[in-house]
Design an enzyme around this catalytic site. Structure first.
Site, mmCIF file in Angstrom:
data_model
loop_
_atom_site.group_PDB
_atom_site.id
_atom_site.type_symbol
_atom_site.label_atom_id
_atom_site.label_comp_id
_atom_site.label_asym_id
_atom_site.label_seq_id
_atom_site.Cartn_x
_atom_site.Cartn_y
_atom_site.Cartn_z
ATOM 1 N N GLN A 1 5.741 -10.987 -8.062
ATOM 2 C CA GLN A 1 6.358 -10.783 -6.756
ATOM 3 C C GLN A 1 7.077 -12.059 -6.342
ATOM 4 O O GLN A 1 6.880 -13.116 -6.950
ATOM 5 C CB GLN A 1 5.326 -10.361 -5.695
ATOM 6 C CG GLN A 1 4.952 -8.883 -5.829
ATOM 7 C CD GLN A 1 3.908 -8.413 -4.862
ATOM 8 O OE1 GLN A 1 2.986 -9.134 -4.526
ATOM 9 N NE2 GLN A 1 4.031 -7.168 -4.420
ATOM 10 N N THR B 1 0.679 -15.502 -5.505
ATOM 11 C CA THR B 1 0.005 -14.220 -5.275
ATOM 12 C C THR B 1 -0.697 -13.817 -6.567
ATOM 13 O O THR B 1 -0.277 -14.203 -7.662
ATOM 14 C CB THR B 1 1.005 -13.127 -4.857
ATOM 15 O OG1 THR B 1 0.320 -11.878 -4.761
ATOM 16 C CG2 THR B 1 2.134 -12.973 -5.870
ATOM 17 N N THR B 2 -1.756 -13.007 -6.450
ATOM 18 C CA THR B 2 -2.494 -12.539 -7.628
ATOM 19 C C THR B 2 -2.053 -11.135 -8.024
ATOM 20 O O THR B 2 -2.742 -10.429 -8.734
ATOM 21 C CB THR B 2 -4.007 -12.630 -7.348
ATOM 22 O OG1 THR B 2 -4.326 -13.984 -7.018
ATOM 23 C CG2 THR B 2 -4.861 -12.281 -8.551
ATOM 24 N N HIS B 3 -0.894 -10.715 -7.553
ATOM 25 C CA HIS B 3 -0.415 -9.355 -7.796
ATOM 26 C C HIS B 3 0.370 -9.249 -9.105
ATOM 27 O O HIS B 3 1.581 -9.072 -9.110
ATOM 28 C CB HIS B 3 0.432 -8.893 -6.610
ATOM 29 C CG HIS B 3 -0.284 -8.982 -5.302
ATOM 30 N ND1 HIS B 3 0.342 -9.052 -4.081
ATOM 31 C CD2 HIS B 3 -1.623 -9.025 -5.027
ATOM 32 C CE1 HIS B 3 -0.561 -9.131 -3.123
ATOM 33 N NE2 HIS B 3 -1.761 -9.122 -3.670
ATOM 34 N N ASN B 4 -0.332 -9.352 -10.208
ATOM 35 C CA ASN B 4 0.268 -9.132 -11.530
ATOM 36 C C ASN B 4 0.255 -7.639 -11.841
ATOM 37 O O ASN B 4 -0.766 -6.967 -11.656
ATOM 38 C CB ASN B 4 -0.539 -9.870 -12.607
ATOM 39 C CG ASN B 4 -0.509 -11.356 -12.426
ATOM 40 O OD1 ASN B 4 0.462 -12.021 -12.762
ATOM 41 N ND2 ASN B 4 -1.584 -11.900 -11.873
#
Length: 587
Positions: A346, A512-515
């Site tokens: 993101q 962010t940890t949104h992989n």
């Protein structure tokens, strides 16, 4: 190392975070014998997140007390295929969870539904704007928002999400997000109590003609009992949500919403500190037969199962599928193959407001305490002539000014020394941030594969990530960041500091940890790993869960969509697959 064969189960779950808990609860309720194998340790609220030490910033954030150990498993990273990837020996831009509950323990609790157009991103954008650029590998999910809506609704009721509907059964509802897809019911709980910063953000956004709404929150605005009979307590606004477990039972997690019921069921078994090394197949490769895992003694076991569900973090699901030689690995040169395809991240940016006299008191916060606008998300605005698709929400959160992590200073202040210290002291209680949470559209050059050089402690290749921001990402953030600045300048502060997203993607600073991606779902086995029910195209008794299913990453936090897809998939297993085992979709 021994390799002992154990008694079989109906279902083996690999990983035990949000999706593992969801699948286990539903499958055991349907009468199946279910085993969950979790690489990390057992974690429970009363013992592991007690209020006497849950807010230990040094232990949990800086020393990564709740995150995956890089000595146990990590990955290598490079920005493009011409570089040599190097191992990530210390987590930075993202923080994979570890142990029971996974990242669902240390998440913020921001629980947005994706837009209806997000699930048909390719067909929708091509219909409106024409063919996508060469190299952009955006795809439709194969499942629509309307099909997922009942499962979004149930996940929100399990979690007790707090918010205000903006589209109730197709009717616009004042105070909510007017751009959201139609909801079948109001949120289970009212929004959280906003603070000074959100009030100023709301006023400024309204002055600009935007449509602010309270962020859907898994931090409780009041006491709540979920459909499983589990109780959640009102949030105390202590602000230790992101990167921390909640000791107050006020943040939804597997531990607070599902596990107390699930762990009592005799047909459920959990084995912690058990790392799955590979998924095993029948000699003809038509079925999975179970998994091989290793425990902390180094003993290896073959665990037979009639069905395997991959519930680990997206990066680990992709790696395990590659290591197990299931599916065709993605080849960026030819564009052929599917496993590892469409890795997305993101694009984050924003603006910080510094007030002169007013106190924002950022230490009074919660992970999802915020006000947002969605006017620039998805296709909520006309992209004609802009040169990009997608968008992001713009929000003002007060998630807690944790003193070791948070020390914003205005432009022009030295990065260290007495002047920096004086500025931190002067501004610590007088700042607010307006952030852009931008989408990431899939591109042929961003992908996951196995590293040719580096291996883990079991001599297995590490996962290799090849990723950089694309032209679409850069145009998106260049368009949205000035909007965040305009909102910030309207909040009445003394000055504003803008944080633009420039340069190559850097794996060091936290973003962010949104992989997402790597095991994507879709409508065609030539371009996706799983069908619309999250079932492997290649092996029908193998299912995949999590954000790895996303063909691209929307401009939202992923957990609500991860939860909805898990409930959608497990419903298909129970009502479609079990009565007639086999492919649920014919290619």
């Amino acid at each position: 190392m021994t390799r002992e064969k154990l008694a079989g189960f109906d279902v083996v779950l690999v990983g035990f975070g949000w999706t593992g808990a969801i699948y286990a609860e539903k499958l055991t309720a349907a009468g199946l014998e279910v085993l969950a194998l979790e690489r990390g340790p057992w974690r429970d609220t009363s013992k592991d997140f007690a209020t006497t030490f849950a807010q230990d910033e040094l232990r949990y954030y800086w020393r990564h007390g709740m995150f995956q150990e890089t000595a146990q498993s990590t990955l290598t990273f490079r920005n493009n295929g011409a570089e040599t990837a190097l191992p990530m020996r210390h987590w930075g831009s993202f923080l994979p969870g570890n142990g029971v509950g996974g990242s669902g323990v240390h998440w913020n609790g921001q629980t947005y539904r994706f837009l209806p157009s997000d699930f048909v991103a390719r067909s929708h954008n091509e219909e409106r704007y024409g063919p996508l650029p060469d190299g952009m590998t955006v795809q439709d999910y194969g499942v629509t928002y309307d099909e997922l809506e009942p499962h979004f609704d149930y996940f929100e009721k399990i979690c007790g999400i707090c918010g205000k509907a903006g589209n109730l059964n197709g009717q616009t509802s004042p105070g909510g997000n007017p751009f959201e897809g139609a909801r079948s019911s109001e949120y289970p709980n009212p929004p959280m109590q906003m603070t000074f910063s959100q009030d100023r953000f709301e006023a400024s956004a309204c002055d600009l003609g935007l449509n602010p709404f309270p962020v859907p929150s898994a931090n409780m605005s009041r006491a709540y009992v979920n459909p499983l009979g589990l109780q959640l307590a009102p949030c105390t606004y202590c602000g230790f949500c992101e990167k921390y477990g909640c000791g107050n039972y006020s943040k939804s997690s597997p531990q607070t919403t599902i596990l107390p019921v699930l762990m009592e069921r005799p047909n459920f078994t959990l084995r912690t500190e058990s790392e799955v090394l590979s998924i095993e197949k029948s000699p003809d490769g038509s079925r999975v037969t179970g998994v091989t895992y290793v425990d902390t003694s180094g003993d290896s076991f073959f665990q037979p199962a009639e069905m395997v569900v991959m519930c680990a973090y997206p990066l680990e699901n992709t790696r395990l599928m590659l290591l197990s030689q299931i599916g065709t690995p993605y080849n960026p040169q030819t564009g052929k193959g599917v496993v590892g395809k469409n890795y997305c991240y993101q694009v984050m940016s924003g603006a910080t407001v510094f007030f002169e006299d007013e106190f924002t008191n950022g230490f009074v916060g919660a992970g999802a305490l915020g006000m947002a606008v969605d006017d620039y998300n998805g296709d909520n605005f006309d992209h004609s002539g802009l040169g990009f698709i997608g968008g992001g929400y713009i929000a003002c959160y007060t998630t807690n000014a944790r003193p070791i992590e948070s020390h914003p200073v205005p432009d022009g202040v030295p990065e260290w020394g007495s002047a920096w210290k004086q500025s931190v002291a002067a501004n610590f209680l007088k700042t607010a941030t307006v952030g852009v949470h931008g989408a990431s559209m899939a591109h042929r050059s961003n992908y996951l594969d196995l590293d040719p050089t580096y291996t883990d402690r079991h001599n297995r290749p590490l996962l290799r990530m090849t990723y950089d921001f694309t032209q679409n990402d850069r145009r998106l953030t260049n368009h949205l960041t000035p909007v965040s600045e305009d909102i910030a300048r309207g909040m009445g502060g003394r000055e504003v500091k803008v944080s633009e997203r420039t340069g190559a993607y850097d794996s060091v600073p936290y973003q962010t940890t949104h992989n997402t991606g790597g095991t994507i779902m879709g409508t065609d086995p030539q371009t996706s790993v799983c069908n619309r029910f999250c079932q492997s195209w290649d092996i029908p008794n193998l299912f995949v869960a999590g954000a790895g299913l996303f063909p691209q990453n929307a401009g939202y936090n992923p957990t609500a969509t991860v939860g909805a897809l898990a409930y959608w998939s497990v419903d298909a297993i129970i009502n479609r697959y079990l009565p007639d085992p086999g492919p649920l979709v014919q290619p």
